[in-house]
Design a protein around this motif. Structure first.
Motif, PDB file in Angstrom:
ATOM      1  N   SER A  19      49.029  56.334  77.381  1.00  0.00           N
ATOM      2  CA  SER A  19      49.133  56.779  75.992  1.00  0.00           C
ATOM      3  C   SER A  19      47.814  56.751  75.224  1.00  0.00           C
ATOM      4  O   SER A  19      47.812  56.808  74.004  1.00  0.00           O
ATOM      5  N   LEU A  20      46.672  56.659  75.926  1.00  0.00           N
ATOM      6  CA  LEU A  20      45.403  56.476  75.231  1.00  0.00           C
ATOM      7  C   LEU A  20      44.975  57.700  74.427  1.00  0.00           C
ATOM      8  O   LEU A  20      44.974  58.828  74.939  1.00  0.00           O
ATOM      9  N   MET A  21      44.610  57.461  73.171  1.00  0.00           N
ATOM     10  CA  MET A  21      43.946  58.461  72.339  1.00  0.00           C
ATOM     11  C   MET A  21      42.625  57.870  71.875  1.00  0.00           C
ATOM     12  O   MET A  21      42.555  56.678  71.532  1.00  0.00           O
ATOM     13  N   LEU A  22      41.571  58.688  71.877  1.00  0.00           N
ATOM     14  CA  LEU A  22      40.246  58.242  71.468  1.00  0.00           C
ATOM     15  C   LEU A  22      39.896  58.858  70.122  1.00  0.00           C
ATOM     16  O   LEU A  22      39.928  60.082  69.967  1.00  0.00           O
ATOM     17  N   HIS A  23      39.592  58.018  69.143  1.00  0.00           N
ATOM     18  CA  HIS A  23      39.199  58.488  67.814  1.00  0.00           C
ATOM     19  C   HIS A  23      37.771  58.027  67.521  1.00  0.00           C
ATOM     20  O   HIS A  23      37.367  56.925  67.925  1.00  0.00           O
ATOM     21  N   GLN A  45      40.011  58.917  80.925  1.00  0.00           N
ATOM     22  CA  GLN A  45      41.005  58.091  80.221  1.00  0.00           C
ATOM     23  C   GLN A  45      41.304  56.821  81.006  1.00  0.00           C
ATOM     24  O   GLN A  45      41.308  55.722  80.444  1.00  0.00           O
ATOM     25  N   GLN A  46      41.502  56.961  82.297  1.00  0.00           N
ATOM     26  CA  GLN A  46      41.817  55.795  83.114  1.00  0.00           C
ATOM     27  C   GLN A  46      40.615  54.847  83.232  1.00  0.00           C
ATOM     28  O   GLN A  46      40.775  53.625  83.270  1.00  0.00           O
ATOM     29  N   GLU A  47      39.409  55.406  83.277  1.00  0.00           N
ATOM     30  CA  GLU A  47      38.215  54.558  83.314  1.00  0.00           C
ATOM     31  C   GLU A  47      38.091  53.726  82.040  1.00  0.00           C
ATOM     32  O   GLU A  47      37.741  52.542  82.086  1.00  0.00           O
ATOM     33  N   ILE A  48      38.357  54.344  80.900  1.00  0.00           N
ATOM     34  CA  ILE A  48      38.292  53.616  79.630  1.00  0.00           C
ATOM     35  C   ILE A  48      39.346  52.524  79.586  1.00  0.00           C
ATOM     36  O   ILE A  48      39.085  51.389  79.167  1.00  0.00           O
ATOM     37  N   PHE A 113      34.553  53.497  67.307  1.00  0.00           N
ATOM     38  CA  PHE A 113      35.657  54.046  68.092  1.00  0.00           C
ATOM     39  C   PHE A 113      36.945  53.334  67.698  1.00  0.00           C
ATOM     40  O   PHE A 113      36.944  52.136  67.395  1.00  0.00           O
ATOM     41  N   THR A 114      38.037  54.063  67.801  1.00  0.00           N
ATOM     42  CA  THR A 114      39.358  53.429  67.822  1.00  0.00           C
ATOM     43  C   THR A 114      40.093  53.965  69.038  1.00  0.00           C
ATOM     44  O   THR A 114      40.280  55.174  69.180  1.00  0.00           O
ATOM     45  N   TYR A 115      40.451  53.075  69.941  1.00  0.00           N
ATOM     46  CA  TYR A 115      41.289  53.446  71.079  1.00  0.00           C
ATOM     47  C   TYR A 115      42.731  53.155  70.678  1.00  0.00           C
ATOM     48  O   TYR A 115      43.088  52.003  70.415  1.00  0.00           O
ATOM     49  N   GLU A 116      43.546  54.178  70.626  1.00  0.00           N
ATOM     50  CA  GLU A 116      44.931  54.003  70.186  1.00  0.00           C
ATOM     51  C   GLU A 116      45.870  54.097  71.383  1.00  0.00           C
ATOM     52  O   GLU A 116      45.852  55.073  72.137  1.00  0.00           O
TER      53      GLU A 116
END
Length: 300
Positions: A19-23, A45-48, A113-116
């Motif tokens: 469910s990762l979103m990067l802001h 996404q998976q690396e983050i 950054f905000t990782y949601e």
């Protein structure tokens, strides 16, 4: 008394890997926040997510203590109630829900950054990190070697995602890993100053401290004193040292403080005395029970 420990496994069990979103968020000239939400491919996404999970696990079993605005303690995860900072957080969350569309993103425009993520109960989990603008490379050359050739990469457009995280907001809790980053991301300095002003608005200070207006002015110009004063917000005991002048005079003598007492008033002369006055407000001076040694606890 058992010390609370940070439970990384419990936190990670609530985090959905799908469910990762990067802001990315910055501030306009008028101070308003703006955000963008770029798409990221599944591999990145998976690396983050791997980076974030490993970093959360790194803090497992560290001491867990309530956030202290005066300063952090090494090898300690701090926690705070998100409701105490709800206005600041809601400003960020509102920005994330209405991202701008930018085709040419300049990393220097953004602050954090905000990782949601979505939690297992469907509620959002927010992981915050100050942006690394790779300033060290501004005067150098960054490149890559491909097919035997060195090719220059325009470093002004690079966006560095490292393995660090600064704080996490989950439900009504904030878990803080980098103390100063919370204050910078949420822009808490103004809030601290408002609380410090409220503390110093007590009429008894002006009555019993000569030249108090000057003391107040100078104290509010110093970020460290502002934080220490803000911590006394809604503390009913801040004027005890003025109400018990005899005891205060004894402390002044024992600790050889540079403060004159005259006719029930403390005399403020210059800014070299401010620390002593703040210590008196905090009731920071003490004597150990066993060694009978004098000490000062400025984090009270």
């Amino acid at each position: 008394m058992n010390t609370q420990k940070f439970d990384s496994a419990k936190l990670l069990s609530n985090l959905s890997r799908n469910s990762l979103m990067l802001h990315l968020t910055g501030r306009k000239y008028n101070g308003d926040l703006f955000s963008v939400t770029p798409t990221i491919n599944k591999n990145v996404q998976q690396e983050i997510i791997d980076l974030i999970e490993k970093q959360i696990s790194y803090y497992d079993n560290q001491n867990l203590k309530q956030y202290d605005i005066v300063g952090s303690i090494d090898d300690t995860v701090e926690y705070a109630n998100s409701n105490d900072y709800i206005n600041k957080l809601n400003e960020i969350f509102s920005s994330l829900k209405q991202p701008m569309v930018l085709n040419d993103i300049d990393p220097n425009s953004f602050d954090f950054f905000t990782y949601e993520f979505k939690s297992t109960n469907g509620k959002p989990i927010y992981v915050f990190r100050k942006i690394n603008r790779m300033k060290a490379l501004k005067k150098g050359i960054l490149g890559e070697i491909a097919n035997g050739s060195f090719t220059k990469i325009k470093s002004s457009k690079l966006l560095g995602i490292d393995n660090a995280i600064d704080f996490i907001v989950i439900d009504d809790k904030i878990f803080i890993f980098h103390h100063i980053s919370l204050e910078r991301v949420l822009k808490l300095n103004d809030q601290f100053k408002d609380k410090a002003k409220d503390v110093l608005s007590n009429d008894e200070f002006a009555e019993k401290i000569k030249n108090f207006d000057e003391l107040k002015k100078r104290a509010l110009e110093n970020g460290n004193y502002v934080k220490r004063l803000a911590k006394l917000y809604k503390n009913d005991g801040i004027t005890a040292f003025l109400e018990k002048i005899d005891r205060t005079k004894s402390v002044i003598d024992q600790f050889n403080l540079d403060i004159e007492v005259n006719k029930g008033q403390l005399i403020y002369r210059d800014e070299t005395q401010i620390g002593n006055f703040v210590n008196l407000m905090q009731d920071s001076y003490y004597k150990t029970l066993i060694g009978n040694q004098n000490g000062i606890d400025e984090k009270r």
